[in-house]
Design an enzyme around this catalytic site. Structure first.
Site: not given
Lengths: 246, 246, 246, 246
Positions: D85, D104, D106, D176
């Site tokens: 990603e 980034h 979760h 996500h």
């Protein structure tokens, strides 16, 4: 000595299983109860699991080889105390040839979903496997009222395996916990962890209120396939941390 | 010197009690408050408990022997600071010959169930002992308004023991915490821990909403009997971790 | 050298303050923000507080002596970076001669009670001091809209001290946290911790639902008096753990 | 060797990025997934990020230099496994010249806000940056139903960057997690942490019930500006703890 050599367990498999036990304790999926097993890749009618000790205490010396009737294969193990619920593992391996690892736990945020009517459903992509179905095993339907809720016989193990069915990765056990399966040990550990995480996040989403935008069935299936591959990254971390903690 | 030898505490009992204190701190059942006692198996009219220190700091040198009026038996202990609420322990031992260990704590998720009307009930099989009843001690009914909610006299200890009654394993104390009893120290620690766990899971089930599928009375009794035996596994882990942490 | 000797800080006071900082970090009352101060018992118009570092990093070398206008007393400290919100401390010491220690934090479960209408009230006897009142400081009423919510001037410190009033142990700060005061450092740390614990338990009681059986005013006052004495036990534990962690 | 010298990464930048990875794991913002990147201050069309390992395992040897198309710049890195990603990072750096770091994750309590209708809004001054807007990226709108919800292509990275827009610090990703940006690495880490903290506190405020007194827009902007400066204090703590933990 062919028999004896069959019984000698490969060191790497044993280390994997020790790591899985300790990792699940560190991840708060198991407490002093719970157990993890691994189908023997050399003899698929056998599985490896610890004798009856708390998961975070498991060492290589505790690992025992069982047949699928959950009897020890090595007569030297006859005097050991075995998990009384080991039929969970043996009977699932019989019923599900695709399954190579099983985690049974009292996963703390999953238990409340076993005693309420809300369905545990995937809302996090890591938990896409929940889209394969999350059946609930109600032991009263099989064994009547008055049990201790545990899977103490082959018959109860078979009933649990039937409830799991041919597709699901997780079967909830009312008032008790869950059993989680996977095609590999890293994936079964991954699924046991993300079942707990998804339960926590679903609980939070219920608190926030309103409709929850769960993964669609197509998303769940795609995410599950992706996570079968992606399990390797957390497993590398968890295995290393678990084996280095002594 | 028969008297002196009676007072020398067996090292294993003392280690067990030290381990129980520290384990309950690690399990977040007690914080800097709370206390654990053990009936002296040699002299059932006596009990062992730490002098007044935080549970996670308890060492063997802190353990004191009390009679059931909660007076120190050994005159060398007269200068020590004792838990002011030790009457909880002595009066329960008087009233309940079946009880050999008592845990008093401000168990954090149990406290909210002492100030609301929802009944704490068993939903996890490990907590089947909650099916023996979970009476609530409201100190205002005994001592009127304006107390500090603590059990500072033999009379309050007796009232608490009466509220516990002949069967229950847990008595809730309004705005304060609970007292948990068991036939053995491992089992009392087990019950104190799973009272907290069941409270957390019942809170989550309430958040999910709808009727909660609690253990039936028959299941609770069977599960309680099973857990009397099963307490040994977590105890082995908790004791080892507690005594090895220094 | 009388001036210089006045500035030399007593080692035990400094250790207490270092311990209080680290203990509050371990107890999850402060994160990387928050500060703790102690009135100088030799010179009540002065207070000790760390220069601007995260509480869990504070060492003896970081402790600075301030006057009640929150200016450093020792010219050697002029180059140090000071907490910008130190006026919280100086202005409370001016307004409240009974206060000898102040804890300012973003106590995580207290913050939600600063932005909602439910009153934080004592339900646990350890938090009886909440019965002295829990006023809410809404900075918009003093400084208008558009501030960063911080107490960056003597005037804002004075407004906060006025809102705290003559009796309360805690003043909530909307969207920010709280400031907790006590007659001693152990008691202020105790109160900061049990403010957070009571907030968590009140949140759980709200989730359970129905009326909450809070401490009566008489109980709160009696419990507060008892806890002024009982603060010593947790303080002994927290101080030791904090100073031994290096 | 000018090319080679360009590729040699400054040790301090690398240490910062290693520290950011480990700190976010310690702060429970990332688990075994998640990634952090830093724009190369010498070559703003490049960024540094770890190869594909769990954040808490990242070491200096894992750091790779990418161009803004998320291709490795150093041919020696071609055999490494890269985060699939990574387009999240490259495409945001293209679209947002003001951004010098991207996290980034979760983030566990943020995920529930990505699948419900309640808006995540700032209630804690540390999270004032949420007042810049918290757009939600719904991957179904860009890529249709049936994805694994991951940002696996430059096109998806561009769509995510468009949804982030010119002003916001955080973009939620449905089912996500989120991506958080900042003008510096300390500030991006700060924002990722306080996004999680604000989500937890907003969840608690929802539980308490009634209207929530969020920061006004003016307060959010002022607080955001203040926290751009104040990020240095937590960063000093987190960096030190992260680099000293080995």
């Amino acid at each position: 000595m062919p028999v004896k050599s069959q019984l000698r367990l490969p060191a790497e498999l044993v280390d994997d299983l020790v790591a899985a036990n300790r990792a699940l304790a560190r991840l708060n999926v198991v407490d002093a109860f719970g157990h993890v097993s691994l189908r023997d890749p050399r003899h698929p009618h056998r599985y490896l699991m610890s004798r009856s000790v708390a998961p975070e205490s498991v060492t290589a010396a505790d690992i025992v080889l069982y047949d699928l009737d959950s009897q020890t294969v090595d007569p030297r193990d006859d005097g050991k105390l075995h998990y009384r619920e080991r039929f969970i593992h043996g009977e699932i391996y019989k019923a599900r040839p695709d399954v190579n690892a099983v985690v049974h736990s009292h996963s703390p945020t999953v238990v409340p979903f076993t005693v309420t009517r809300a369905k545990l459903r995937p809302l996090l992509h890591n938990a896409g496997f929940l889209g394969l179905g999350v059946p609930l095993f109600e032991i009263r339907k099989t064994a009547g009222d008055g049990t201790d809720l545990m899977i103490l016989t082959p018959q109860l193990g078979q009933a649990l395996a039937r409830k799991l069915g041919p597709d699901a990765a997780v079967v909830l056990m009312r008032g008790h916990g869950d059993s989680v399966v996977g095609p590999s040990l890293p994936n079964a550990v991954f699924r046991a962890y993300y079942t707990e995480i998804n339960a926590r996040q679903q609980l939070a989403a219920i608190t926030i209120g309103g409709p929850i935008n769960f993964l669609s069935r197509a998303e769940a299936l795609t995410a599950n396939a992706a996570m079968l591959r992606a399990s390797a990254r957390p497993w590398a971390l968890w295995r290393q941390r678990a084996l280095n903690e002594d």
